[in-house]
Design a protein around this motif. Structure first.
Motif, short mmCIF file in Angstrom:
data_model
loop_
_atom_site.label_atom_id
_atom_site.label_comp_id
_atom_site.label_asym_id
_atom_site.label_seq_id
_atom_site.Cartn_x
_atom_site.Cartn_y
_atom_site.Cartn_z
N GLN A 80 28.47 59.95 74.24
CA GLN A 80 27.16 59.94 74.91
C GLN A 80 26.91 58.63 75.65
O GLN A 80 26.42 58.62 76.78
CB GLN A 80 26.06 60.18 73.87
CG GLN A 80 24.67 60.15 74.46
CD GLN A 80 23.59 60.41 73.42
OE1 GLN A 80 23.87 60.72 72.28
NE2 GLN A 80 22.34 60.26 73.83
N GLN A 111 23.87 67.15 71.58
CA GLN A 111 23.09 65.93 71.40
C GLN A 111 22.01 65.86 72.47
O GLN A 111 22.09 66.54 73.49
CB GLN A 111 24.00 64.70 71.44
CG GLN A 111 24.84 64.57 70.18
CD GLN A 111 25.97 63.57 70.24
OE1 GLN A 111 27.00 63.75 69.65
NE2 GLN A 111 25.78 62.49 70.98
N ASP A 112 21.04 65.04 72.20
CA ASP A 112 19.90 64.95 73.09
C ASP A 112 20.25 64.01 74.26
O ASP A 112 19.86 62.85 74.28
CB ASP A 112 18.72 64.40 72.27
CG ASP A 112 17.45 64.40 73.07
OD1 ASP A 112 17.38 65.13 74.07
OD2 ASP A 112 16.52 63.65 72.69
N PRO A 114 20.21 63.34 78.38
CA PRO A 114 19.53 63.81 79.59
C PRO A 114 20.49 64.01 80.77
O PRO A 114 20.24 63.53 81.86
CB PRO A 114 18.53 62.67 79.87
CG PRO A 114 19.19 61.46 79.31
CD PRO A 114 20.04 61.90 78.16
N THR A 330 25.83 70.66 63.88
CA THR A 330 24.81 69.62 63.88
C THR A 330 24.22 69.37 62.51
O THR A 330 23.43 68.45 62.32
CB THR A 330 23.64 70.00 64.82
OG1 THR A 330 23.17 71.29 64.43
CG2 THR A 330 24.06 70.03 66.26
N THR B 189 24.06 61.00 65.44
CA THR B 189 22.63 60.89 65.76
C THR B 189 22.25 59.41 65.72
O THR B 189 22.58 58.71 64.77
CB THR B 189 21.77 61.65 64.73
OG1 THR B 189 22.28 61.34 63.43
CG2 THR B 189 21.82 63.13 64.94
#
Lengths: 332, 511, 165
Positions: A80, A111-112, A114, A330, B189
């Motif tokens: 990321q 995953q977050d 953008p 996840t 995360t």
């Protein structure tokens, strides 16, 4: 001596002062593209598979592009960090990303992040494609995939994987679902430690892209390949496909390495992108490149000059798979 | 490979014949090691275009010599200005810098160089003969055992915080908490990152090290005009004779050098462990076995020897997994693997079958590069200690300017220079209020490593905490760890009791 | 000043680090609140340990304050009074260098930072400060930019040299 120091000091200051007064734009005239080295972002660590492949290709690519390449590595958060930093780099075709479509599209899906593939970032040219494989260390008691599956029906069998968002992980989960076997995926964060865990016997087996066990030579024994047929029987001890060995009907799971650019580059500098694509394709068929791939221990059968359409189609298919296995990957 | 005199002398002779590439590599390595942020693997990556252009043997020779020299170089600023060049030299500051402050910089440098050179030499020779055995270490030490090995390093927090245990533990726990920042190992995360993308990969180690040690030291040193304590016997000029005397004297610690370098070698051979873990563990164990543990932290020669010989023992150890198994155990070895692959040279067991001269040659080159560093020791001891007499008014700005470059280099983020300054403020407050910066750094370095091994072990076992006690080697290590922690206070009590008894018996007849 | 006050140890500054650590621990726990258990585990354990240690420390401080062994002063946190001004200017210059480096590039930033720091810290005469800073900046440029080719932001100096070479 003192005078010399004093003179040297003043000369230095004069040079700096002069530099300050000179205007920058005068130096930044647009010359023929590319006018400097190409910057390549690698969203994994140095010394990994992506680094190996990128070095092999840029060595020969320099011949066609007449420029060298500089690498930066951003291995954080499953890639990321690399993707987000790449999006912030100059969007003019001088900054490229060397991606591994499979794991990275899954990461972007789960995953977050953008970034939307197609809208923000485009894979313009594939360089290689390889299937995922299940393999064990040379000292393992497992000789066949069937034995591994049988044992996994009795107890959870541990499988080292590079990371959870990865086609190899999806393959193992799908195999478990289809056969009733229980595979406990252990993410080691990178191909090297993942391979080491299988070789030293910390885990029962490993699932990685096929080039990894092949480059390990006699240290690794391939049990099954997530493909419709084994593309390199000679180098894998004639290993069966997973579907042959387990009697399943799983889709082929592959991952391609590909160059990517920011989507805006395609609109603003289409001729630059065309030049990049053309020279990469020339490189991929260059005998020197084929020799460099073979020298690195990677089967030349994996070289794949797939175009933008093929690369983007693979990305879309991978994204679909990721959505299907979202919950398992996840921990939600 | 059969070892006879001819083979060994052939290997060494060939290694010596490459002196012309080793000497520049050693010089670059010494500088790179001494400037924080330029540690071996960054420098090797920066110089990769050069090494890829050389033939594979010369390229390996260049990289290996540079790597070894950088492990020697990183102790120099740790001793002279309290700034470790890499995490592996952080433990060197604990006694090296107090020695400098006491006016014993020359002695400390001599100890550092002799420990490094001798430690590196011993471990490379041991590796040459015991490679097959060393390569097996990774088969027995898995995640569970790694957790315990790293706890030995963590136990150092308790040792160096002896003055005020509570404050020491708070500093260590704060370091661990900061070390837990970043994406988790399983699901990636981001945790506790304040939303900064540049922190998703965790606290960047080099900027943290630079902040805690260099920036804070620069701020603190400005309170005095020179580094060396007023009234100590240090002078700026040291004669050749004095330098040589200190160097020869350092050899009297040969036994400690031998065992700490072998400890470093074994830890180095473990995949994923590196110089920081080795030097923390070696320091901690030296303290445990020392007859004068109370002197550690005040400028004790053994406190310089232990981390320095251990982190040079690591250099050969790191190559063991790459050479014997074909998988690099650390970042420097990973970069070396790229060079091998680039030249189409096989690695792992195939290297020994197909090109044994190259495989054993690499280890011989390590030994020879340590031998070649010996002449460098004398001028370095003589001249480098002079830095301590430079006024802090000049020293502090230079330290800040050049270490901030070091903070930038590993990842190329201006953000990391900000991280260094933020850690500089933390380090400054810590120093001024009696919290040990080394305790914070140990937490930052070891925290994420322990967490990774712990999570892997737990996941492999299906989340059964008893997995931590499931292996024989692990259990032996646990017992040793408990002894290491429990014995010193018990011994101290016993000593105090004995002293009381003696004084009573002395006082008895007189009374 | 009474004798008791004189003997009490100032611990105000000693509280800065534990309080910051505790705040970070609380923020950390908040940041992982919705995460899978494996991502939470070690952080929450550590936060618990840290908060426990800080609480014990706070109790120690409170008891010390109650018995007047401690006071809330900042003690020696900022060092000797006479050099405080120059040292705080030095710290501000450090921050300024961080802000300026993207525009000025490595060499000019290093030069300006060194020169202004030397002057702020009392190096006289001025020309000596400027001279040493210039030599420092150029040596840094030669080593870090020219030899090692680090990707530092380029400023006017680096661009000029590039154009000249």
């Amino acid at each position: 001596m003192k005078n010399f120091v004093r003179n040297a000091g003043f000369t230095a200051i004069a040079a700096m002062a002069l530099a300050t007064y000179l205007s920058v734009p005068a130096l930044a005239q647009d010359t023929d593209y590319p006018d400097g080295n190409i910057s390549i972002t690698i969203p994994t660590g140095e010394g990994g598979g992506a680094d190996r492949d990128a070095r092999a290709i840029t060595k020969v690519w320099a011949k066609y592009l007449e420029r060298n390449s500089e690498f930066s590595y951003y291995p954080g958060a499953a890639g990321q960090v690399g993707y987000e930093f790449f999006m912030k780099s100059k969007a003019d075709g001088t900054h490229l990303m060397f991606s591994n479509i499979g794991p990275e599209v899954i990461m972007l899906e789960l995953q977050d992040v953008p970034i939307t593939i197609g809208e923000d970032l485009v894979y313009i040219q594939k360089t290689s494609t390889e299937p995922m494989a299940i393999w064990v260390g040379a000292n393992s008691k497992f000789e066949t995939l069937q034995q591994l599956i049988e044992e996994a029906k009795e107890r959870p069998v541990t499988i080292s994987v590079s990371r959870l968002p990865h086609p190899a992980s999806i393959g193992m989960l799908a195999l478990g679902e289809a056969t009733g076997a229980e595979f406990n995926l252990i993410p080691y964060g990178g191909g090297n430690p993942t391979a080491m865990a299988a070789i030293t016997g910390e885990v029962d087996a490993s699932a990685l892209p096929l080039a990894n066990p092949i480059t390990l030579g006699p240290e690794a024994r391939v049990l099954g390949i997530f493909a419709d047929e084994n593309p390199v029987p000679d180098q894998t001890g004639n290993a069966p496909t997973v579907n042959e060995a387990a009697g399943t009907d799983l889709p082929a799971l592959t991952s391609s390495r590909a160059f990517a650019v920011q989507a805006s580059v395609l609109e603003e500098y289409p001729e630059r992108v065309e030049l990049l694509k053309k020279t990469i394709r020339e490189t991929l068929v260059d005998p020197d490149y084929v020799a460099a791939v073979a020298a690195a221990g990677v089967p030349v059968e994996f070289i794949d000059p797939g175009d933008q359409e093929a690369a983007m189609a693979e990305a879309a298919a991978t994204a679909e798979l990721a959505t299907k296995y979202r919950d398992l990957l996840t921990g939600e | 490979m059969e070892y006879d005199l001819a083979t060994v002398s052939g290997l060494f002779g060939h290694a010596f014949s490459m002196w012309w590439i080793m000497i520049p590599a050693i010089m670059v390595g010494l500088v790179a090691g001494a400037v924080p942020g330029f540690a071996a693997h960054n420098t090797i990556i920066i110089l990769l275009p050069l090494t890829l252009a050389l033939n594979v043997e010369l390229a390996l020779t260049f990289m290996v010599s540079l790597y070894c020299a950088s492990h020697l170089g990183c102790g120099i600023p740790a001793i002279l200005v309290n700034i470790p060049g890499t995490g592996g030299a952080a433990a060197t500051t604990l006694d090296g810098y107090p020695m400098t402050k006491n006016g014993q910089a020359v002695k400390a440098l001599a100890l550092c160089f002799v420990a490094s050179v001798l430690g590196g030499l011993i471990s490379s020779i041991v590796t040459l003969f015991a490679l097959p055995m060393l390569s097996k270490v990774g088969y027995y030490i898995h995640s569970v055992e790694m957790v315990v090995v790293m706890l030995f390093g963590l136990a150092l927090i308790a040792s160096i915080a002896a003055q005020d245990m509570l404050k020491g533990l708070i500093a260590g726990a704060f370091g661990l908490m900061l070390g837990a920042m970043g994406a988790d190992h399983i699901y990636a995360t981001p945790r506790g990152t304040f939303g900064f993308l540049a922190l998703f990969d965790g606290v960047p180690l080099v900027p943290a090290l630079i902040g805690l040690f260099a920036i804070s030291e620069a701020l603190v040193m400005l309170e005095e005009t020179t580094l060396v304590k007023q009234g100590s016997q240090s002078r700026g000029r040291v004669t050749w004779r004095e330098s040589a005397k200190e160097i020869f004297h350092a050899f009297t610690y040969w036994w400690q050098i031998v065992w700490t370098s072998i400890l470093g070698l074994i830890i180095g051979a473990l995949p994923g462990a590196g110089a920081s873990i080795a030097s923390f563990v070696a320091y901690q164990q030296s303290l445990f076995f020392s007859k004068t543990p109370e002197k550690f932290g005040t400028g004790h020669p053994q406190g310089v020897i232990a981390p320095e010989s251990a982190n040079n023992g690591v250099t050969t150890g790191t190559l063991v997994p790459l050479l014997a198994i074909g998988v690099p155990g650390g970042s420097t070895a990973a970069v070396m693997m790229i060079v091998l692959q680039f030249h189409g040279v096989p690695f792992g067991p195939r290297l020994f079958v197909e090109q044994p001269q190259l495989a054993y040659g690499v280890i011989a080159v390590m030994a020879v590069s340590y031998i070649m560093m010996i002449p460098f020791m004398f001028p370095m001891v003589r001249y480098m200690s002079r830095i301590t007499v430079i006024s802090t008014v000049y020293l502090a700005p230079f330290i800040v300017a050049f270490t901030l470059v070091g903070a930038f280099v590993p990842r190329g983020f201006i953000f990391d220079m900000g991280v260094a300054v933020a850690f500089g403020v933390i380090g400054y407050i810590a120093r001024k209020t009696g919290y040990h910066v080394a305790a914070i750094l140990i937490g930052v370095i070891l925290g994420p490593l322990i967490e990774r091994s712990f999570l892997l072990a737990m996941r492999i076992s299906g989340n059964d905490p008893m997995v931590m006690f499931s292996s024989t080697i692990g259990n032996v290590l646990w017992v040793m760890l408990i002894l290491t922690l429990a014995l010193p206070p018990l011994m101290q009590r016993r000593r105090a009791w004995l002293e009381r008894q003696t004084s009573k018996s002395h006082a008895g007849p007189d009374a | 000043m009474t004798e008791k006050q004189a003997a009490s140890k100032p611990v105000g500054a000693d509280l800065i680090l534990p309080v910051c650590a505790a705040l970070y621990a609380l923020y950390y726990v908040w940041s992982v609140w919705d995460f899978p258990a494996e991502a939470q585990f070690s952080g929450i354990m550590l936060a618990g340990l840290l908060l426990l240690l800080v609480t014990i420390y706070l109790i120690r401080v409170l008891r010390g304050l109650a018995s007047a062994r401690y006071s809330m002063g900042f003690g020696d946190l900022f060092g000797p009074r006479e050099s405080r001004r120059s040292r705080s200017v030095f710290f501000c210059l450090m921050l300024a260098a961080l802000v300026l480096v993207p525009w000025l590039g490595f060499t000019l930033t290093t030069f300006s930072f060194l020169a202004s720091s030397f002057i702020a810290l009392g190096v006289r005469p001025f020309w000596r400060a400027v001279q040493i800073a210039a030599v420092g900046g150029l040596v840094g440029w030669f080593f870090f930019i020219f030899l090692l080719g680090t990707h530092f932001p380029k400023g006017p100096f680096e661009l000029l040299v590039e154009a000249l070479i």
